[in-house]
Design an enzyme around this catalytic site. Structure first.
Site, PDB file in Angstrom:
ATOM      1  N   ASP A 191       0.975  -1.231  -0.102  1.00 59.58           N
ATOM      2  CA  ASP A 191      -0.046   0.063  -0.184  1.00 59.58           C
ATOM      3  C   ASP A 191       0.783   1.273   0.139  1.00 59.58           C
ATOM      4  O   ASP A 191       1.797   1.486   0.955  1.00 59.58           O
ATOM      5  CB  ASP A 191      -0.929   0.013   1.550  1.00 59.58           C
ATOM      6  CG  ASP A 191      -1.833   0.974   1.354  1.00 59.58           C
ATOM      7  OD1 ASP A 191      -1.637   2.086   0.542  1.00 59.58           O
ATOM      8  OD2 ASP A 191      -2.856   1.036   2.132  1.00 59.58           O
ATOM      9  N   VAL A 192       0.746   1.941  -0.924  1.00 57.64           N
ATOM     10  CA  VAL A 192       1.718   3.190  -1.182  1.00 57.64           C
ATOM     11  C   VAL A 192       1.546   4.193  -0.289  1.00 57.64           C
ATOM     12  O   VAL A 192       2.407   5.236   0.129  1.00 57.64           O
ATOM     13  CB  VAL A 192       1.895   3.931  -2.378  1.00 57.64           C
ATOM     14  CG1 VAL A 192       2.195   2.709  -3.500  1.00 57.64           C
ATOM     15  CG2 VAL A 192       0.511   4.393  -2.997  1.00 57.64           C
ATOM     16  N   SER A 209      -4.580  13.210 -14.362  1.00 59.12           N
ATOM     17  CA  SER A 209      -5.912  13.487 -15.063  1.00 59.12           C
ATOM     18  C   SER A 209      -6.227  14.590 -15.525  1.00 59.12           C
ATOM     19  O   SER A 209      -5.441  15.637 -15.099  1.00 59.12           O
ATOM     20  CB  SER A 209      -7.033  13.137 -13.746  1.00 59.12           C
ATOM     21  OG  SER A 209      -8.272  13.051 -14.361  1.00 59.12           O
ATOM     22  N   TYR A 250      -9.796  14.708  -4.734  1.00 67.31           N
ATOM     23  CA  TYR A 250      -9.127  14.075  -5.955  1.00 67.31           C
ATOM     24  C   TYR A 250      -8.662  15.244  -6.998  1.00 67.31           C
ATOM     25  O   TYR A 250      -7.680  14.882  -7.388  1.00 67.31           O
ATOM     26  CB  TYR A 250     -10.422  13.060  -6.590  1.00 67.31           C
ATOM     27  CG  TYR A 250      -9.607  12.195  -7.780  1.00 67.31           C
ATOM     28  CD1 TYR A 250      -8.876  11.267  -7.688  1.00 67.31           C
ATOM     29  CD2 TYR A 250      -9.959  12.446  -9.025  1.00 67.31           C
ATOM     30  CE1 TYR A 250      -8.345  10.442  -8.660  1.00 67.31           C
ATOM     31  CE2 TYR A 250      -9.483  11.991 -10.231  1.00 67.31           C
ATOM     32  CZ  TYR A 250      -8.762  10.847  -9.868  1.00 67.31           C
ATOM     33  OH  TYR A 250      -8.025  10.034 -10.987  1.00 67.31           O
ATOM     34  N   LYS A 266      -4.614  15.514  -8.128  1.00 63.27           N
ATOM     35  CA  LYS A 266      -3.994  15.515  -9.434  1.00 63.27           C
ATOM     36  C   LYS A 266      -3.391  16.853 -10.103  1.00 63.27           C
ATOM     37  O   LYS A 266      -2.462  16.674 -10.731  1.00 63.27           O
ATOM     38  CB  LYS A 266      -5.215  15.075 -10.414  1.00 63.27           C
ATOM     39  CG  LYS A 266      -5.777  13.852 -10.198  1.00 63.27           C
ATOM     40  CD  LYS A 266      -4.671  12.862 -10.257  1.00 63.27           C
ATOM     41  CE  LYS A 266      -4.874  11.067  -9.896  1.00 63.27           C
ATOM     42  NZ  LYS A 266      -4.089  10.178 -10.228  1.00 63.27           N
ATOM     43  N   THR A 283     -12.683   1.766 -17.190  1.00 65.92           N
ATOM     44  CA  THR A 283     -12.313   0.976 -16.165  1.00 65.92           C
ATOM     45  C   THR A 283     -13.384   0.922 -14.951  1.00 65.92           C
ATOM     46  O   THR A 283     -14.332   1.353 -15.209  1.00 65.92           O
ATOM     47  CB  THR A 283     -10.826   1.397 -15.636  1.00 65.92           C
ATOM     48  OG1 THR A 283     -11.028   2.725 -14.723  1.00 65.92           O
ATOM     49  CG2 THR A 283      -9.743   1.799 -16.854  1.00 65.92           C
TER      50      THR A 283
END
Length: 254
Positions: free
Chosen positions: A63-64, A142, A155, A159, A190
């Site tokens: 898990d980063v 993104s 989010y 980005k 996806t």
């Protein structure tokens, strides 16, 4: 393009874009380090990659957002392959919510720990090895890094940060011969929206709306993103660094 004897580390490789990038790079003879949290999915992707050219990938369950895991990713890569040529920072999480959301701060912390802090730490630890090989970095950003999207505050912020991170470290590492670029997808076919909490009906509705307002009239495919990653990571892009590259069927134009 040929990545024979090149070691390529891909985070978030157990599904979605990461899995597509992994399979695409395997077809170009890359030696892969696949990082993901889902062991079952990651093993399936690794098996698919091995079928391409018979090259066994190194799978790292990690898990980063966890510092110890990030350190282990780099250590296992170097212990196994002895070198690193390409780092693809793809791992990312999505949480829905805007400034009126009472959980906005906790969602911000969760997203930033993976999408920004984890990328920073992994890149920092990988840089000495990339300098040795004159390698490069590709960050998966993104188009919402520059376009506001409703209900995706943290989010979008993450980005935007990733884009500027790309430019800053490209400048930092240019003298060392290490290139850094970003790929900025639009909506791609996806499971990312389902993971974020959208129902299948909502995903279909949103996809239809995006397609109707996109110049090419279609969504980008995961392989389109993978192809751009491969190009930027290859010698074909030897004079490209510090750039962000939309792959969105023209959505960012309107």
């Amino acid at each position: 393009m040929d990545f024979k004897d090149k070691v390529v580390l891909i985070t978030g490789a157990s599904s979605g874009l990461g899995a597509a990038i992994a399979v695409y790079m395997s077809q170009l003879s890359a030696k892969l380090v696949l990082v993901g949290r889902n062991k079952k999915n990651l093993e399936a992707v690794a098996q698919q990659c091995e079928k391409s050219k018979g090259i066994k990938a190194l799978s790292v369950i990690a898990d980063v957002s966890k510092e110890a895991d990030v350190e282990r990713i780099v250590n296992e890569t170097i212990n196994h392959f002895g070198k690193l040529h390409v780092l693809v920072n793809n791992a990312g999480v999505v949480e829905l919510g805007g400034i009126k959301d009472t959980a906005a701060l906790s969602k911000y912390d969760k997203i930033m720990s993976t999408n920004v802090r984890g990328v920073l730490q992994l890149t920092m630890l990988a840089v000495p090895h990339l300098i040795k090989t004159k390698g490069n970095i590709v960050n998966i950003s993104s188009i919402v890094s520059t376009r506001a999207a409703p209900g995706m505050l943290a989010y979008c912020m993450s980005k935007a940060a990733l884009d500027h991170f790309t430019k800053c470290i490209a400048l930092d590492l240019a003298a060392d011969g290490v290139r850094v670029n970003a790929v900025n997808p639009g909506l791609v076919k996806t499971n990312i929206l389902n993971v974020a909490g959208f129902s299948d009906v909502e995903v279909d509705s949103l996809s239809k709306k995006v397609i109707e307002t996109t110049p090419l009239g279609k969504l980008a495919e995961a392989d389109d993103i993978a192809a751009m990653v491969a190009f930027l990571a290859s010698d074909c892009a030897k004079s490209i660094t510090g750039c962000t590259h939309p792959v969105d069927s023209g959505k960012s134009l309107v």
